[in-house]
Structures are given as C-alpha cells and as structure tokens.
Design an enzyme around this catalytic site. Structure first.
Site: not given
Ligand code: DQA
Length: 148
Positions: A73, A106, A17, A99, A97, A76, A22, A9-10
């Site tokens: 990725n 964080r 964003r 990010h 995984e 959240a 990011y 998501p997002n």
């Molecule tokens: C993320 C890190 C997560 O904590 C966050 O919710 C994201 C992006 C990253 O790529 O740094 O949406 O996965």
C-alpha cells in the site's frame, strides 16, 4: 516463503485519519491481523511503514533476493512516484497493490496508479480486509508459480 508488507505515507495515522474513508483500525491492528493471516497461510511476513519516498525505495531495493513477493500500500506515492515504480521494476518482485479505500471511486488524481500495471493484481476498497485478500492472492499466485 517470505512476503514483505510495505506501507507508505500517513498510514501510521490510521484509526484517527479520515475514519469514514479508511476505517477505525490502527496500522498496528492491521499489522497484527496480517501476521495472523500470514501464519495461517504458512508464510513469513515482514512489515514496514514509512513516510519517506527514498526510504520506501531503499526498502524495496533491499528486498532483492530476500523476499518472494510483496503486498504494497504505497498510499499517496501510488499516484505520484516514478521512483517507487522504478524500484519495483528493478527488483522484479511479484507484488499485489492494496488500498483500504476504493481509489477508483475517489478524486481523479487518485484513480491513476503508477504501480498497478506492474502488479500481479490490485485489491482496493475492502478496508483492512484488502491486506488479507492481497496476501491470499499473492501467496496463491506464488505457490502456483513455484509448483509449475
Ligand atoms: C490509500 C489511498 C491513497 O489514495 C491515499 O493517498 C492513502 C491511502 C488507501 O489505502 O486507500 O494514503 O492508499
């Protein structure tokens, strides 16, 4: 070799964003770069982004017998989703995984991943490069496993 790249998501809002966290690259730009990196490594890659937990579960279930591995990725959902964890356990697909940000630098609730112990490895904090490093690591892992 077929690698599925899954985005939670997002991540569709990348570029606008929280760019200080990011970066400025859009998800479409990261996808294009990842497809190039995959081509250079000689692997096929599919690309998914969803804002919906159940859809991510469906996509993971659908990879059974179709993908050799995945770069994920889960955004959240990384920190919250037992359902995504269970789907990964069910399909037994090797995955890395990734990010963009360093989740360990964080907030406390982001320092915990419900997926990491199932992963071949974790790449966190290199921006869009995390996808390249994750892909390279996964392909190397799968190649050495197939060669055994
Ligand atoms: C993320 C890190 C997560 O904590 C966050 O919710 C994201 C992006 C990253 O790529 O740094 O949406 O996965």
């Amino acid at each position: 070799m077929h690698i599925a790249v899954l985005n939670g998501p997002n991540l569709n809002l990348l570029g606008e964003r929280e760019p200080e966290l990011y970066g400025r690259a859009t998800l479409a730009e990261i996808e294009a770069a990842t497809r190039e990196w995959a081509r250079a490594l000689g692997v096929q890659c599919s690309w998914t982004q969803t804002n919906h937990e159940g859809e991510l579960v469906d996509v993971i279930q659908g990879l059974r017998g179709k993908a050799d591995g995945a770069v994920i990725n889960a955004a959240a959902f990384t920190h919250t989703s037992l359902a995504v964890r269970d789907a990964l356990l069910a399909v037994r697909l090797p995955f890395v995984e990734v990010h963009l940000s360093n989740i360990f630098a964080r907030e406390p609730e982001r320092r915990r991943s419900l997926l990491a112990d199932l992963a071949v490895g974790v790449v966190t904090g290199f921006g869009a490069e995390s996808y390249r490093l994750g892909l390279e690591g996964l392909v190397g892992y799968l190649a050495s496993r197939h060669g055994r």
